[in-house]
Design a protein around this motif. Structure first.
Motif, PDB file in Angstrom:
ATOM      1  N   CYS A 374       0.831  -1.206   0.000  1.00 35.22           N
ATOM      2  CA  CYS A 374       0.000   0.000   0.000  1.00 35.22           C
ATOM      3  C   CYS A 374       0.869   1.262   0.000  1.00 35.22           C
ATOM      4  O   CYS A 374       0.582   2.234  -0.723  1.00 35.22           O
ATOM      5  CB  CYS A 374      -0.933  -0.014   1.206  1.00 35.22           C
ATOM      6  N   LEU A 375       1.949   1.270   0.805  1.00 41.31           N
ATOM      7  CA  LEU A 375       2.801   2.447   0.861  1.00 41.31           C
ATOM      8  C   LEU A 375       3.472   2.708  -0.492  1.00 41.31           C
ATOM      9  O   LEU A 375       3.519   3.849  -0.966  1.00 41.31           O
ATOM     10  CB  LEU A 375       3.853   2.277   1.950  1.00 41.31           C
ATOM     11  N   MET A 376       3.993   1.649  -1.111  1.00 44.93           N
ATOM     12  CA  MET A 376       4.659   1.857  -2.401  1.00 44.93           C
ATOM     13  C   MET A 376       3.669   2.262  -3.475  1.00 44.93           C
ATOM     14  O   MET A 376       4.007   3.060  -4.361  1.00 44.93           O
ATOM     15  CB  MET A 376       5.423   0.596  -2.807  1.00 44.93           C
ATOM     16  N   PHE A 377       2.438   1.743  -3.411  1.00 47.37           N
ATOM     17  CA  PHE A 377       1.441   2.183  -4.397  1.00 47.37           C
ATOM     18  C   PHE A 377       1.183   3.675  -4.225  1.00 47.37           C
ATOM     19  O   PHE A 377       1.079   4.423  -5.212  1.00 47.37           O
ATOM     20  CB  PHE A 377       0.149   1.391  -4.248  1.00 47.37           C
ATOM     21  N   GLY A 378       1.053   4.121  -2.972  1.00 48.08           N
ATOM     22  CA  GLY A 378       0.848   5.552  -2.743  1.00 48.08           C
ATOM     23  C   GLY A 378       2.013   6.379  -3.229  1.00 48.08           C
ATOM     24  O   GLY A 378       1.841   7.439  -3.841  1.00 48.08           O
ATOM     25  N   MET A 379       3.256   5.926  -2.955  1.00 47.44           N
ATOM     26  CA  MET A 379       4.434   6.671  -3.404  1.00 47.44           C
ATOM     27  C   MET A 379       4.475   6.798  -4.924  1.00 47.44           C
ATOM     28  O   MET A 379       4.817   7.857  -5.470  1.00 47.44           O
ATOM     29  CB  MET A 379       5.708   5.954  -2.945  1.00 47.44           C
ATOM     30  N   MET A 380       4.141   5.726  -5.629  1.00 47.21           N
ATOM     31  CA  MET A 380       4.277   5.688  -7.086  1.00 47.21           C
ATOM     32  C   MET A 380       3.043   6.243  -7.797  1.00 47.21           C
ATOM     33  O   MET A 380       3.118   6.574  -8.982  1.00 47.21           O
ATOM     34  CB  MET A 380       4.529   4.248  -7.540  1.00 47.21           C
ATOM     35  N   PHE A 381       1.897   6.331  -7.097  1.00 50.23           N
ATOM     36  CA  PHE A 381       0.646   6.744  -7.738  1.00 50.23           C
ATOM     37  C   PHE A 381      -0.088   7.698  -6.798  1.00 50.23           C
ATOM     38  O   PHE A 381      -1.249   7.501  -6.470  1.00 50.23           O
ATOM     39  CB  PHE A 381      -0.208   5.508  -8.035  1.00 50.23           C
ATOM     40  N   ALA A 414      -3.999   4.815   0.191  1.00 52.31           N
ATOM     41  CA  ALA A 414      -2.587   5.219   0.190  1.00 52.31           C
ATOM     42  C   ALA A 414      -2.327   6.255  -0.902  1.00 52.31           C
ATOM     43  O   ALA A 414      -1.562   7.208  -0.701  1.00 52.31           O
ATOM     44  CB  ALA A 414      -1.695   4.000  -0.015  1.00 52.31           C
ATOM     45  N   SER A 415      -2.964   6.100  -2.051  1.00 49.24           N
ATOM     46  CA  SER A 415      -2.823   7.081  -3.125  1.00 49.24           C
ATOM     47  C   SER A 415      -3.361   8.444  -2.694  1.00 49.24           C
ATOM     48  O   SER A 415      -2.763   9.484  -3.000  1.00 49.24           O
ATOM     49  CB  SER A 415      -3.552   6.575  -4.374  1.00 49.24           C
ATOM     50  N   MET A 416      -4.468   8.445  -1.970  1.00 52.61           N
ATOM     51  CA  MET A 416      -5.019   9.704  -1.464  1.00 52.61           C
ATOM     52  C   MET A 416      -4.057  10.361  -0.475  1.00 52.61           C
ATOM     53  O   MET A 416      -3.843  11.578  -0.517  1.00 52.61           O
ATOM     54  CB  MET A 416      -6.366   9.451  -0.792  1.00 52.61           C
ATOM     55  N   LEU A 417      -3.464   9.555   0.418  1.00 52.61           N
ATOM     56  CA  LEU A 417      -2.530  10.106   1.404  1.00 52.61           C
ATOM     57  C   LEU A 417      -1.342  10.770   0.717  1.00 52.61           C
ATOM     58  O   LEU A 417      -0.988  11.923   1.042  1.00 52.61           O
ATOM     59  CB  LEU A 417      -2.055   8.980   2.329  1.00 52.61           C
ATOM     60  N   PHE A 418      -0.732  10.076  -0.228  1.00 52.20           N
ATOM     61  CA  PHE A 418       0.418  10.669  -0.910  1.00 52.20           C
ATOM     62  C   PHE A 418      -0.013  11.770  -1.878  1.00 52.20           C
ATOM     63  O   PHE A 418       0.790  12.654  -2.207  1.00 52.20           O
ATOM     64  CB  PHE A 418       1.219   9.585  -1.620  1.00 52.20           C
ATOM     65  N   ALA A 564      10.842   6.753  -9.922  1.00 51.08           N
ATOM     66  CA  ALA A 564      10.634   6.905 -11.367  1.00 51.08           C
ATOM     67  C   ALA A 564       9.156   6.927 -11.713  1.00 51.08           C
ATOM     68  O   ALA A 564       8.705   7.732 -12.544  1.00 51.08           O
ATOM     69  CB  ALA A 564      11.348   5.778 -12.110  1.00 51.08           C
ATOM     70  N   PHE A 565       8.380   6.066 -11.080  1.00 53.23           N
ATOM     71  CA  PHE A 565       6.953   6.031 -11.397  1.00 53.23           C
ATOM     72  C   PHE A 565       6.216   7.205 -10.778  1.00 53.23           C
ATOM     73  O   PHE A 565       5.189   7.643 -11.320  1.00 53.23           O
ATOM     74  CB  PHE A 565       6.350   4.703 -10.950  1.00 53.23           C
ATOM     75  N   SER A 566       6.684   7.723  -9.660  1.00 58.75           N
ATOM     76  CA  SER A 566       6.042   8.935  -9.122  1.00 58.75           C
ATOM     77  C   SER A 566       6.267  10.110 -10.077  1.00 58.75           C
ATOM     78  O   SER A 566       5.372  10.940 -10.288  1.00 58.75           O
ATOM     79  CB  SER A 566       6.598   9.250  -7.733  1.00 58.75           C
ATOM     80  N   LEU A 567       7.474  10.191 -10.662  1.00 61.72           N
ATOM     81  CA  LEU A 567       7.739  11.235 -11.659  1.00 61.72           C
ATOM     82  C   LEU A 567       6.954  10.981 -12.944  1.00 61.72           C
ATOM     83  O   LEU A 567       6.428  11.910 -13.570  1.00 61.72           O
ATOM     84  CB  LEU A 567       9.240  11.286 -11.963  1.00 61.72           C
ATOM     85  N   ASN A 568       6.855   9.702 -13.323  1.00 60.22           N
ATOM     86  CA  ASN A 568       6.126   9.349 -14.540  1.00 60.22           C
ATOM     87  C   ASN A 568       4.646   9.705 -14.417  1.00 60.22           C
ATOM     88  O   ASN A 568       4.018  10.141 -15.388  1.00 60.22           O
ATOM     89  CB  ASN A 568       6.300   7.853 -14.809  1.00 60.22           C
ATOM     90  N   LEU A 602      -4.282   2.041 -16.914  1.00 57.38           N
ATOM     91  CA  LEU A 602      -3.015   1.519 -17.435  1.00 57.38           C
ATOM     92  C   LEU A 602      -1.875   1.697 -16.436  1.00 57.38           C
ATOM     93  O   LEU A 602      -1.203   0.735 -16.060  1.00 57.38           O
ATOM     94  CB  LEU A 602      -2.672   2.210 -18.751  1.00 57.38           C
ATOM     95  N   GLU A 603      -1.672   2.936 -15.983  1.00 57.68           N
ATOM     96  CA  GLU A 603      -0.554   3.144 -15.064  1.00 57.68           C
ATOM     97  C   GLU A 603      -0.813   2.462 -13.730  1.00 57.68           C
ATOM     98  O   GLU A 603       0.117   1.932 -13.100  1.00 57.68           O
ATOM     99  CB  GLU A 603      -0.312   4.642 -14.856  1.00 57.68           C
ATOM    100  N   GLY A 604      -2.070   2.443 -13.278  1.00 60.66           N
ATOM    101  CA  GLY A 604      -2.365   1.756 -12.026  1.00 60.66           C
ATOM    102  C   GLY A 604      -2.005   0.287 -12.094  1.00 60.66           C
ATOM    103  O   GLY A 604      -1.429  -0.269 -11.153  1.00 60.66           O
ATOM    104  N   ALA A 605      -2.331  -0.371 -13.219  1.00 55.95           N
ATOM    105  CA  ALA A 605      -1.988  -1.785 -13.372  1.00 55.95           C
ATOM    106  C   ALA A 605      -0.479  -1.984 -13.435  1.00 55.95           C
ATOM    107  O   ALA A 605       0.069  -2.915 -12.819  1.00 55.95           O
ATOM    108  CB  ALA A 605      -2.648  -2.349 -14.624  1.00 55.95           C
ATOM    109  N   ILE A 606       0.219  -1.099 -14.170  1.00 59.39           N
ATOM    110  CA  ILE A 606       1.674  -1.235 -14.287  1.00 59.39           C
ATOM    111  C   ILE A 606       2.341  -1.033 -12.935  1.00 59.39           C
ATOM    112  O   ILE A 606       3.272  -1.763 -12.558  1.00 59.39           O
ATOM    113  CB  ILE A 606       2.213  -0.236 -15.326  1.00 59.39           C
TER     114      ILE A 606
END
Length: 658
Positions: A374-381, A414-418, A564-568, A602-606
């Motif tokens: 969950c934390l990494m999903f929030g960081m990246m998305f 987690a996405s909302m938090l980040f 990289a994905f947070s920037l993407n 798309l990006e959520g799945a990746i």
């Protein structure tokens, strides 16, 4: 191991080995009662009778029930349509699971199949003849339009060779001219838009003729032996044969319906008994007996013990003795590990088991996996608006999503938090003030934090691996494994020294000392473990040490993809707004909506796939052996409701029915 939170943190929880002593006649009832729990996994042991026992009564049930199920499934497959019209029979009584009753039903099904099998043979014959009839109709259709007496094509002709087939219509005139040069004629033609049917006549077949036909794309048609008259007469014959087969099918349907009327209710009653007896197939050699005395062994979670005893009291007719104990350390590899039952942890636990089943007694990776995923999903998305959409979709469609609901809701939260930390709402970064900063405001800093996260994640994984080895009383593994104490000290001292170099402070002497000590201890252990000649041993030690260091750093660098994905994510949002700004009116808003949908899907799945990759290969492979035993319990009926976090209870003492 005791009940409560410590057990919950370890794979398998508070699992107990249970030993049920009972009379042989009660074994089917005991198996069914325990199957209702969906929590009892039989333990066959080494497949040999223990001292004092000489037989496996469960195998006798396997033969009887397995054969009965096979007979029933074949009968039901053939008679499924008339059986659907029968009313539901009354539920069978407890005596239906007695071995004598099961044997009687097995004999009845055997005799029933002897009769129904004749229906199957007749049905197969009719089906085969119908297939042949349809093939003949297809062949006749291919000959349509030629106005031929098809019987003449079967008769030998001394001076004339006849050949019938298909040729591409565009090649028909060329074929006519080429055949004329070879002394052949096209006697009949049925011209179609793409393929034409032709009858070719002339002298005996020659190699020259075959080459001409091949060049024109000629496809020969086989004339069935049944076609010995004009096309119209053959069609009439086929229609008559169709009527005869339909009459035979009607008679067979009547015979099967009569059998169902006489025996269908009995068959469906047996089905109910077999459904109840099906769990007994899983007992096998877990049940051992000597005379009438029988013992059933298996694994059951401690919080299910009171329910198990209550069900046994309700269903068994004779006294029984239920004993239980925690597993011994040497039994840990054989103890089955069930997925977590908590509804929010179970989906993540099942994902863990896709990588492998944790060994009983290890620290359960489900907790760490859930939190880090969950934390990494929030960081990246990180996006407040898109994360809120995930949460709403998960809650609104939870009945359809099933096990996908918790990951979707937690990842969205987690996405909302980040998103609040990044100040991003549907890709817009000026609607709210970020609590921290936007990823694009300082990409180098984001990469540094991602690398720090990776170091922390790998360190935690190594600490868990060390704890697991200590729990197994494997001190050597805890110290010298690839994720052991000395490997971890080597990694952290090297990271600390390189960080000092990056800051311009040089490689700190304390970090260098720890690095050299850990490196020496690790290499010395490898040297002592090897039995190869000195030269080969030295090469092996150097290679394995180099592989250890490279593995740590490659795993650490893999976490740069978090940044990289947070920037993407920000870059994709900017691209969508740029495209939307080139449009006016409805097109502008349509592009914004479709663009956000594109990003979320798309990006959520990746991102989810990339997180699984990090979890599996940078995390689990470091501390998770994945050599545990899967939990395969007996199952019958719906699973009972069990609290996700049951309260501790006193140990269950051996007791029997009065």
């Amino acid at each position: 191991m005791t009940c409560g939170r410590p057990a919950e943190m370890r794979a398998g929880g508070d699992m107990r080995q249970v030993c049920l002593h009972l009379l042989r006649d009660d074994l089917p009832r005991a198996g069914l009662a325990l199957a209702r729990l969906h929590a009892f996994a039989p333990e066959p042991g080494d497949g040999k009778p223990q001292a004092g026992f000489d037989s496996f009564p469960g195998e006798a049930f396997n033969d009887c029930i397995g054969d009965s199920l096979s007979y029933f499934e074949r009968i039901h497959k053939l008679l499924s349509r008339p059986l659907q019209q029968l009313p539901t029979p009354p539920a069978p009584g407890p005596a239906a699971l007695d071995r004598s009753a099961l044997l009687a039903q097995h004999h009845w099904l055997s005799r029933a199949w002897a009769r129904v099998g004749q229906f199957e043979t007749r049905q197969q014959q009719i089906d085969e003849q119908l297939r042949e009839l349809n093939q003949l109709r297809k062949s006749l259709a291919e000959l349509a339009g030629l106005d031929l007496d098809l019987g003449e094509l079967h008769n030998p002709h001394r001076f004339l060779h006849l050949q019938i087939g298909l040729v591409p219509t565009e090649n028909l005139n060329k074929l006519r001219r080429a055949l004329a040069l070879s002394g052949y004629l096209i006697l009949r033609t049925s011209r179609e838009p793409e393929l034409s049917r032709v009858l070719i006549g002339g002298p005996r077949q020659t190699q020259e003729l075959q080459e001409v036909l091949n060049a024109a794309g000629f496809q020969a048609l086989d004339i069935p032996d049944d076609f010995r008259a004009a096309s119209g007469q053959v069609a009439a014959q086929l229609t008559q044969r169709q009527a005869e087969l339909e009459q035979r099918q009607h008679q067979l349907d009547q015979a099967m319906q009569l059998w169902v009327d006489e025996n269908g209710l009995k068959l469906m009653q047996i089905k109910q008994v077999l459904d109840r007896a099906r769990p007994l197939l899983g007992i096998g050699r877990a049940a051992q007996a000597r005379g009438e005395l029988t013992q059933l062994r298996g694994w059951l979670a401690a919080d299910h013990l009171p329910q198990a005893e209550a069900l046994l009291r309700q269903n068994l007719r004779h006294p029984f003795l239920l004993q239980q104990r925690p597993p011994l350390p040497e039994e840990y590899p054989q103890v089955p590990v069930p997925p977590k039952r908590h509804p929010w942890l179970r989906p993540f636990s099942l994902l863990v088991q896709q990588f492998g089943v944790p060994r009983f007694g290890e620290i359960d990776p489900s907790w760490l996996f859930t939190l880090s995923f969950c934390l990494m999903f929030g960081m990246m998305f990180g996006d407040l608006g898109q994360g809120a959409v995930f949460v709403l979709l998960g809650l609104l469609f939870r009945s359809r999503l099933g096990l996908l609901t918790p990951p979707l809701v937690l990842a969205g939260a987690a996405s909302m938090l980040f998103g609040l930390l990044y100040g991003s709402v549907f890709g817009v970064e000026h609607w709210i003030e970020p609590l921290w900063r936007s990823p694009l405001s300082d990409p180098a800093l984001m990469l540094g934090y991602a690398l720090a996260w990776g170091v922390g994640f790998i360190t935690l994984g190594s600490v868990i691996a060390i704890i697991n080895r200590l729990l197994e009383q494997d001190l050597t593994g805890a110290l010298f494994d690839a994720s052991g104490v000395f490997s971890l000290v080597l990694y952290l001292s090297l990271v600390g020294g390189l960080y000092g170099l990056a800051q311009g402070d040089g490689f700190h002497p304390a970090a260098l000392l720890l690095l050299l000590l850990a490196l020496a201890a690790f290499m010395l252990h490898l040297w002592r473990e090897s039995t190869a000649p000195w030269g080969e041993r030295a090469l092996t030690v150097l290679i394995e040490t180099f592989e250890l260091i490279i593995g740590y750093f490659s795993n650490s660098l893999s976490f740069l993809r978090v940044a990289a994905f947070s920037l993407n994510h920000v870059a994709l949002s900017l691209a969508i707004f740029t495209l939307a700004d080139t449009m006016d009116g409805a097109g502008h808003w349509l592009m914004l909506v479709l663009g956000n949908l594109f990003v979320m899907v798309l990006e959520g799945a990746i991102v989810a796939i990339q997180i699984l990759r990090l979890e599996y290969y940078e995390g689990f492979s470091r501390f998770f052996r994945a050599d545990g035993k899967a939990f395969t319990p007996l199952r019958y009926g719906p699973a009972p409701e069990v609290p996700a976090n049951p309260q501790p209870h006193p140990p269950l003492h051996p007791r029997g029915m009065p």
